[in-house]
Design an enzyme around this catalytic site. Structure first.
Site, PDB file in Angstrom:
ATOM      1  N   ASP A  30      69.583  69.537  34.975  1.00  0.00           N
ATOM      2  CA  ASP A  30      70.652  68.545  35.135  1.00  0.00           C
ATOM      3  C   ASP A  30      70.544  67.416  34.127  1.00  0.00           C
ATOM      4  OD1 ASP A  30      72.024  69.831  37.138  1.00  0.00           O
ATOM      5  OD2 ASP A  30      70.930  68.833  38.753  1.00  0.00           O
ATOM      6  N   ARG A 111      61.847  55.030  42.641  1.00  0.00           N
ATOM      7  CA  ARG A 111      63.150  54.772  42.045  1.00  0.00           C
ATOM      8  C   ARG A 111      63.331  53.339  41.537  1.00  0.00           C
ATOM      9  NH1 ARG A 111      62.315  59.396  41.394  1.00  0.00           N
ATOM     10  NH2 ARG A 111      63.498  61.100  42.306  1.00  0.00           N
ATOM     11  N   ASP A 140      68.874  59.132  45.896  1.00  0.00           N
ATOM     12  CA  ASP A 140      68.358  58.583  44.638  1.00  0.00           C
ATOM     13  C   ASP A 140      69.436  57.849  43.841  1.00  0.00           C
ATOM     14  OD1 ASP A 140      65.704  59.364  45.024  1.00  0.00           O
ATOM     15  OD2 ASP A 140      66.129  61.393  44.331  1.00  0.00           O
ATOM     16  N   SER A 191      64.435  72.649  44.971  1.00  0.00           N
ATOM     17  CA  SER A 191      64.638  71.389  44.273  1.00  0.00           C
ATOM     18  C   SER A 191      63.456  70.502  44.629  1.00  0.00           C
ATOM     19  CB  SER A 191      65.956  70.765  44.727  1.00  0.00           C
ATOM     20  OG  SER A 191      65.979  69.407  44.381  1.00  0.00           O
TER      21      SER A 191
END
Ligand code: ARG
Length: 414
Positions: A30, A111, A140, A191
């Site tokens: 991605d 994050r 996220d 994932s």
């Protein structure tokens, strides 16, 4: 959603979304596809990637090169491990932070740090936007967007994967057409997000919440079957609420977390399988393994039970739940976080001492705790032996007053 890779939805002549963009980069499909996508579809002139080293153990040089091969004009790798542990993991330990009582926020904590660094890099290179590869369904994106908005309101945030409407297969196909090399690591049906604090595993068969996770999803912890037949007792020492030593050996924060991961992981402690409530309202099935972090939180909680006054300890439980919620929800840089931190920090001065935990077959059982300077456990009060100094007769008057409202109520309503 469109079935084919989307051209610039505003049309080819539309104004570019940004000129120079710093993209949070992982080396995955991605974020790699984001590079040509930003340039071709959104008219971005220059994409500069930033990949964070958070102790995930990936080789960063291939990732750095892959960004360049995918069309980045500059590829930056930043070592964030030390601040990750001291500024993010240790506060979470002091807060005993467990989202919904279980998840120790291993992904969520990273994050705001990545966002902070992205903003710094954007300013260093004179970018007018930052970008990330998050989809519109996850937490996220919320964490990145809110953090960047707080730290740098002048920067645009671009999230191509939120708009491009491509399935995973289409994303890969789009990448291939743009000459993006095959994935760095071998393809996995899951994932995965990982850093020194742990791993989160989603997708594939795990999407059925009634299916047991296959053993292959785990990497930091062994199965109960494979765990040693002998228990191991580890001693964790804290100063002002921060872990400082394991088994008498003082370790810097990063080494200490690594050691805690090894010890707990070796005994199969630290796995989690839960249904979690995401910020965007979705329930999702999450597998985590966070061996060291869960071990350290367990030990820290125990030491607090010895060294905090009863009312402070009880009140702090509510603060902790709020702290975990707001970190999960992306509000790291908000005012409530600062206020709760002030409370938590004020409570930690007396959290000094050691906790002994027995690791055995997937369990971590506290077997001892001590604090030579701050223990509130008083033998003469607690003992049932002849050294007892508690005034038993004083209890009668206390109970007379304590129970008075209940007796009065009962007398009226019986
Ligand atoms: N559900 C977890 C969280 O919100 C893990 C998210 C994992 N992120 C990812 N991009 N795979 O913290």
């Amino acid at each position: 959603m469109t079935a084919t890779p989307q051209a610039n939805p505003d049309g080819p002549s539309a104004t570019p979304r940004a000129r120079r963009v710093v993209l949070a980069y992982s080396g995955g499909v991605d974020t790699s596809v984001c590079i040509p996508y930003l340039k071709r579809e959104w008219g971005v002139e220059e994409v500069i990637t930033f990949a964070a080293d958070l102790g995930q153990g990936d080789e960063l040089e291939p990732i750095r090169r892959k960004a360049l091969d995918s069309g980045a004009s500059q590829s930056i790798v930043g070592d964030l491990i030390e601040p990750f542990i001291t500024e993010f993991a240790f506060p979470a330990i002091r807060a005993n932070a467990l989202y919904e009582g279980r998840y120790p926020l291993s992904t969520a904590l990273a994050r705001p740090l990545i966002a902070r660094r992205l903003v710094e890099v954007a300013r260093e290179v004179g970018a007018d936007a930052v970008a990330h590869g998050c989809t519109g369904k996850g937490n996220d994106q919320v964490r990145f967007d809110v953090a960047i908005g707080a730290l740098a309101p002048e920067l645009k945030v671009l999230a191509p994967a939120r708009e491009w409407g491509m399935s995973r297969e289409q994303t890969i196909a789009y990448g291939e057409r743009c000459g993006i090399p095959a994935p760095v690591s071998k393809k996995s049906p899951y994932s995965i997000d990982l850093n020194l604090l742990g791993r989160s595993i989603e997708a594939g068969v795990l999407e059925d919440p009634n299916v047991e996770p296959p053993e292959e999803v785990y990497a930091m912890t062994v199965s109960v079957d494979a765990a040693p037949a002998e228990p191991q007792v580890v001693e964790i020492q804290f100063e002002a609420g921060n872990p400082v030593a394991i088994d008498g050996q003082r370790l810097d924060p990063v080494s200490l977390v690594r050691r805690a991961n090894e010890l707990a992981g070796r005994h199969g402690f630290g796995r989690l399988d839960m249904i979690e409530n995401r910020v965007v309202g979705i329930k999702s099935r999450e597998i985590y393994e966070t061996p060291g972090l869960l071990l350290l939180i367990r030990a820290h909680q125990e030491l607090e039970s010895l060294t905090l006054a009863a009312d402070v300890q009880r009140y702090k439980r509510q603060i902790e739940a709020s702290w975990a919620d707001l970190v999960y929800q992306g509000l790291w840089f908000g005012p409530l976080k600062q206020a709760l931190d002030a409370f938590i920090d004020r409570t930690q001065a007396t959290v000094n001492g050691s906790v002994r935990i027995k690791l055995y077959k997937g369990n971590a059982t506290v077997v001892g705790r001590s604090s030579s300077t701050d223990s509130l456990y008083v033998d003469a009060m607690a003992t049932y032996g002849s050294d007892d100094r508690f005034d038993h007769r004083a209890a009668e008057g206390f109970i007379y007053v304590w129970g008075l409202p209940t007796r009065l109520w009962s007398a009226r309503h019986r």
